[in-house]
Design a protein around this motif. Structure first.
Motif, PDB file in Angstrom:
ATOM      1  N   GLY A  58       0.809  -1.210   0.000  1.00 23.70           N
ATOM      2  CA  GLY A  58       0.000   0.000   0.000  1.00 23.70           C
ATOM      3  C   GLY A  58       0.842   1.260   0.000  1.00 23.70           C
ATOM      4  O   GLY A  58       1.957   1.286  -0.523  1.00 23.70           O
ATOM      5  N   PHE A  59       0.303   2.315   0.610  1.00 19.27           N
ATOM      6  CA  PHE A  59       1.005   3.596   0.626  1.00 19.27           C
ATOM      7  C   PHE A  59       1.405   3.962   2.054  1.00 19.27           C
ATOM      8  O   PHE A  59       0.756   3.565   3.026  1.00 19.27           O
ATOM      9  CB  PHE A  59       0.157   4.711   0.011  1.00 19.27           C
ATOM     10  CG  PHE A  59      -1.152   4.971   0.721  1.00 19.27           C
ATOM     11  CD1 PHE A  59      -1.218   5.852   1.790  1.00 19.27           C
ATOM     12  CD2 PHE A  59      -2.314   4.340   0.319  1.00 19.27           C
ATOM     13  CE1 PHE A  59      -2.412   6.090   2.446  1.00 19.27           C
ATOM     14  CE2 PHE A  59      -3.513   4.571   0.960  1.00 19.27           C
ATOM     15  CZ  PHE A  59      -3.569   5.455   2.037  1.00 19.27           C
ATOM     16  N   ASP A  60       2.492   4.696   2.150  1.00 13.83           N
ATOM     17  CA  ASP A  60       2.996   5.133   3.446  1.00 13.83           C
ATOM     18  C   ASP A  60       2.138   6.277   3.963  1.00 13.83           C
ATOM     19  O   ASP A  60       1.799   7.208   3.226  1.00 13.83           O
ATOM     20  CB  ASP A  60       4.449   5.591   3.313  1.00 13.83           C
ATOM     21  CG  ASP A  60       5.097   5.809   4.666  1.00 13.83           C
ATOM     22  OD1 ASP A  60       5.257   4.827   5.399  1.00 13.83           O
ATOM     23  OD2 ASP A  60       5.449   6.961   4.971  1.00 13.83           O
ATOM     24  N   CYS A  61       1.784   6.210   5.236  1.00 14.79           N
ATOM     25  CA  CYS A  61       0.979   7.269   5.837  1.00 14.79           C
ATOM     26  C   CYS A  61       1.671   8.620   5.649  1.00 14.79           C
ATOM     27  O   CYS A  61       2.875   8.742   5.919  1.00 14.79           O
ATOM     28  CB  CYS A  61       0.780   6.979   7.324  1.00 14.79           C
ATOM     29  SG  CYS A  61      -0.131   8.281   8.190  1.00 14.79           S
ATOM     30  N   PRO A  62       0.952   9.642   5.199  1.00 15.89           N
ATOM     31  CA  PRO A  62       1.572  10.962   5.021  1.00 15.89           C
ATOM     32  C   PRO A  62       1.771  11.711   6.331  1.00 15.89           C
ATOM     33  O   PRO A  62       2.183  12.862   6.321  1.00 15.89           O
ATOM     34  CB  PRO A  62       0.576  11.693   4.112  1.00 15.89           C
ATOM     35  CG  PRO A  62      -0.735  11.042   4.377  1.00 15.89           C
ATOM     36  CD  PRO A  62      -0.444   9.609   4.702  1.00 15.89           C
ATOM     37  N   GLY A  63       1.488  11.049   7.472  1.00 15.81           N
ATOM     38  CA  GLY A  63       1.684  11.678   8.769  1.00 15.81           C
ATOM     39  C   GLY A  63       3.090  11.474   9.293  1.00 15.81           C
ATOM     40  O   GLY A  63       4.068  11.860   8.671  1.00 15.81           O
ATOM     41  N   CYS A  64       3.210  10.789  10.437  1.00 19.28           N
ATOM     42  CA  CYS A  64       4.501  10.717  11.122  1.00 19.28           C
ATOM     43  C   CYS A  64       5.403   9.649  10.514  1.00 19.28           C
ATOM     44  O   CYS A  64       5.001   8.881   9.644  1.00 19.28           O
ATOM     45  CB  CYS A  64       4.294  10.457  12.610  1.00 19.28           C
ATOM     46  SG  CYS A  64       4.018   8.735  13.059  1.00 19.28           S
ATOM     47  N   ALA A  65       6.630   9.594  11.025  1.00 20.75           N
ATOM     48  CA  ALA A  65       7.661   8.719  10.458  1.00 20.75           C
ATOM     49  C   ALA A  65       7.888   7.471  11.305  1.00 20.75           C
ATOM     50  O   ALA A  65       8.921   6.815  11.165  1.00 20.75           O
ATOM     51  CB  ALA A  65       8.973   9.497  10.324  1.00 20.75           C
ATOM     52  N   GLY A 405       9.270  13.637  13.026  1.00 21.56           N
ATOM     53  CA  GLY A 405       7.871  14.015  12.932  1.00 21.56           C
ATOM     54  C   GLY A 405       7.214  13.671  11.622  1.00 21.56           C
ATOM     55  O   GLY A 405       6.193  12.988  11.585  1.00 21.56           O
ATOM     56  N   HIS A 406       7.779  14.099  10.484  1.00 17.24           N
ATOM     57  CA  HIS A 406       7.097  13.952   9.208  1.00 17.24           C
ATOM     58  C   HIS A 406       7.594  12.707   8.485  1.00 17.24           C
ATOM     59  O   HIS A 406       8.726  12.284   8.659  1.00 17.24           O
ATOM     60  CB  HIS A 406       7.297  15.201   8.357  1.00 17.24           C
ATOM     61  CG  HIS A 406       6.111  15.542   7.516  1.00 17.24           C
ATOM     62  ND1 HIS A 406       5.908  16.790   6.976  1.00 17.24           N
ATOM     63  CD2 HIS A 406       5.058  14.802   7.119  1.00 17.24           C
ATOM     64  CE1 HIS A 406       4.781  16.799   6.281  1.00 17.24           C
ATOM     65  NE2 HIS A 406       4.255  15.595   6.358  1.00 17.24           N
TER      66      HIS A 406
END
Length: 759
Positions: A58-65, A405-406
């Motif tokens: 799938g895709f990596d969450c655009p939130g935290c790392a 964080g990102h």
């Protein structure tokens, strides 16, 4: 069906306050997640997207790392990750008709929350000089405008190329390549405002500016120290890792000026126990005064040195440098000054020491609570000293863990987004692409703002992010941006940086993480690096929000062809068609990425090499891990003043505001609140519910004021206060930065509280 965006800005001047929570997640998190997702995406789209988040295909969450475990839940996301996905995959749209109906002067009066709630950008938009409305523009014309301004510069160093942590590895590598082919190292990024202090301290002491642990190390730790971090809001999936570590026998010490629900008790919504009793996470809470962490760890190091048999003498002898000088400084620490700096009780520090001495494997985690002070770099160096003393680097279950964080902020730096690149990186770039990259250091965020303010930079190009809202000293930053000839933002959604513009402005809409990326060679994927150095693929599943969007790599490649000319020998067109070609070049330039395409094709990706972790080898100037001996610093408060830290609400990710509640802290329907210890409030004659202006005090004598904040009596450390950013960034002086790293000192702002005129 998704709901429509708000027509008017919600009233935020009367927030409701209730008792703070003492547990995180559980059924309330599930309900809140589904409600917000349904508002933005509707039922079917919610299921389609959330079940793909952080999955291997799938895709990596655009939130935290925060990294993903090897064995993943079907729902491998947290509440705030779901909010980030919903905001990106929203069905709401910002079309040219929206801009025709809303002049920039009107949009500039709106809150960041309202702007973000309007939806996804659909077309390239252009604000001509002197105009008050953005107008649609073709991609070709947009690139012409950027080229006109760049080629008119007296020097490439009059351009600034900013990067947000959401940018993929492929786009970041292309972005820095374009900037350096143009002739500048002006590549500031969001790391300059967050973990630059971590990178500075770790590079000097252990030789690698990243954390030294993997997720499995947390599971094997005996003791985990969480300092200056609120994972329940900022990295919620970390709570699952702490829960697993606790089940394996670990103990957790929380060091923070505020009690945080996520570190008190975690109700894991993935388990039956989590929906009922949950798990108590913190064994010892040290409610430290803001900025007192260096003093705490210095005293702790003295106590370890004074305990027979506590130091790992073989490790110190074989693998470290500078021990004697450090030991002399540590032995000079004393209880009286440490307790004054920290506000802690002696018995709590002694209990912490006993836990340390009982633990063979220790991990220390931290975030912005440690990195945004004047003395952040020596503070983090002291933590490294603490770990080196007992051999807790390069051992399974032990090490340093700066929690980024990102979602790809660490990867962007690995790809060369850095204003002070290492000579070895530039040498590799030169060998691979056959040009001489500039060697002079460029601007970081603070220096870029100064350059714009002083007319030394004239073009600002941002690859994602919300620079105006994220940066310190809001009035200075906004005035600096307005001096630019051109401001350009590659964005998915509307934000304040689009309405604080140069003489001309462009908004270039791009694909999000959730969306399919179809190029001439077929469907593409991108890669990211998480907070622990794991690199993996991210593949969007949704149809793009508009047929007029371009991917970030495509935008950079087309702009580079237009600016550098068809005769440029970098194969920009090939890179746009097939991102595998970009990864082949990364593999030859960036150490650790050899055979990149084959390795990232494996489910879950691969771990980058880390010499201290993998080999107990420390690539520093001395060839060993370095003890350091900086003087102990901590903030000193004038009488009648408070020390303010800026922080996020639970309905917020960085500068993106999802809602107006901070559920765990008991705040609803408003963001202009200041959390003040009840004893401090009584001394200052501040009733709960009264309204004050926050007035910053700094050595330049400039009055910086944030008006109209409701006082909330809250169990902060004595002498300390807290309020949300970006509303309080106006109080952070541009020149108040960390030594060495130049990170804005947003966590230690001296303020006085004055009764508001509107109270």
């Amino acid at each position: 069906m998704a709901t429509k965006p708000p027509q008017g800005d919600p009233v935020q001047d009367a927030p409701k306050v209730a008792e703070r929570k003492r547990t995180a997640a559980g059924l309330p998190a599930i309900g809140h997640t589904l409600r917000m997702a349904h508002q933005q995406m509707g039922v079917r789209r919610t299921a389609l997207t959330l079940l793909s988040v952080n999955q291997k295909d799938g895709f990596d969450c655009p939130g935290c790392a925060w990294p993903e475990p090897e064995h993943r839940h079907r729902a491998e996301f947290c509440e705030n990750g779901a909010k980030a996905v919903a905001e990106e995959a929203t069905l709401r749209r910002v079309t040219p008709e929206f801009f025709a109906a809303h002049p920039v002067s009107d949009l500039a009066r709106r809150s960041g929350y309202w702007l973000g709630q309007q939806g996804r950008l659909t077309h390239p938009m252009y604000l001509p000089e002197g105009a008050d409305h953005y107008e649609p523009v073709s991609w070709e014309r947009a690139f012409d405008i950027v080229a006109e301004e760049l080629t008119a510069l007296s020097s490439p160093d009059e351009a600034v190329f900013y990067t947000s942590g959401r940018t993929s590895n492929e786009a970041a590598f292309l972005h820095q390549l374009f900037a350096r082919k143009l002739g500048t190292n002006n590549l500031p990024d969001c790391s300059n405002m967050c973990h630059e202090s971590s990178g500075s301290a770790l590079s000097e002491t252990i030789g690698v500016g990243k954390g030294s642990v993997l997720l499995e190390d947390l599971y094997r730790a005996d003791l985990i120290v969480v300092a200056g971090q609120n994972p329940g809001t900022n990295h919620p999936r970390m709570l699952s890792a702490l829960e697993k570590a606790k089940a394996n026998g670990a103990r957790v010490v929380s060091v923070n000026p505020l009690p945080e629900a996520g570190l008190e008790r975690f109700k894991n919504p993935q388990t039956p126990k989590g929906l009922t009793a949950g798990t108590a996470l913190t064994d010892l809470f040290l409610q430290i005064r803001i900025g007192g962490d260096q003093a705490l760890f210095r005293l702790l190091n003295k106590l370890v040195l004074d305990t027979p048999g506590a130091v790992d003498e073989e490790f110190v002898r074989e693998h470290t440098h500078g021990f004697e000088e450090f030991a002399r400084a540590a032995r000079a620490a004393d209880w009286e000054s440490t307790l004054a700096a920290t506000g802690l009780a002696r018995e709590d520090v002694e209990r912490f020491l006993r836990m340390v001495l009982d633990s063979e494997r220790i991990v220390v985690c931290w975030a912005m609570g440690l990195t945004q002070h004047k003395h952040s770099v020596p503070m983090i160096r002291e933590i490294v000293n603490f770990l080196l003393l007992r051999g807790n680097i390069g051992r399974p279950g032990a090490g340093v863990c700066p929690v980024r964080g990102h979602s790809n902020v660490q990867g962007d730096r690995t790809m060369g987004i850095f204003e002070r690149p290492a000579p070895a990186f530039l040498d590799a770039l030169e060998r691979e692409f056959g040009f001489a990259p500039p060697r002079e250091h460029g601007y970081d965020v603070v220096r870029a703002i100064r350059a714009l303010r002083d007319g030394e930079a004239k073009v600002f190009f941002a690859m994602g992010g919300n620079f105006v809202s994220a940066s310190p000293d809001t009035e200075v930053t906004e005035a600096a941006m307005r001096r630019a000839r051109l401001t350009v933002h590659v964005s998915t959604k509307l934000n304040r940086s689009h309405v604080v513009t140069g003489a001309r402005a462009l908004i270039l809409p791009t694909l999000g993480r959730t969306e399919r990326d179809l190029q001439a060679s077929g469907e593409q994927f991108v890669t990211v690096e998480d907070s622990m150095g794991m690199v993996h693929a991210s593949r969007g599943r949704l149809e793009p929000a508009s047929p007029h969007l371009l991917s970030e790599p495509a935008i950079v490649c087309r702009l580079a062809r237009r600016v550098l000319g068809a005769e440029d020998d970098v194969p920009w067109e090939e890179f746009e068609k097939d991102y595998a070609a970009v990864r082949d070049r990364i593999a030859r330039v960036v150490p650790g990425f050899e055979d990149f395409n084959a390795r990232v094709a494996r489910p879950g990706g691969f771990a980058l090499p880390h010499a201290p972790r993998d080999e107990r080898r420390f690539p520093t100037a001395t060839g060993k891990a370095n003890f350091t001996a900086a003087p102990v610093e901590y903030p000193h408060l004038p009488e009648g003043r408070l020390l303010l830290q800026t922080l996020r609400s639970h309905d917020q990710y960085n500068t993106t505001v999802y809602g107006l509640d901070d559920r765990y802290r008991g705040i609803r329907n408003g963001r202009r609140v200041v959390l003040v210890n009840p004893d401090d409030a009584r001394e200052l004659k501040l009733a709960d519910g009264s309204y004050v202006d926050l007035v910053g005090e700094w050595k330049d004598g400039v009055e910086r004021r944030a008006p109209g904040f409701r006082v909330v009596h809250y169990p902060t450390a004595r002498g300390c206060a807290a309020a949300y950013y970006p509303e309080t960034n106006v109080l952070v002086p541009l020149d108040a930065t960390a030594d060495v790293s130049n990170t804005p000192a947003s966590k230690s702002v001296v303020v006085r509280l004055e009764q508001s005129a509107t109270d």
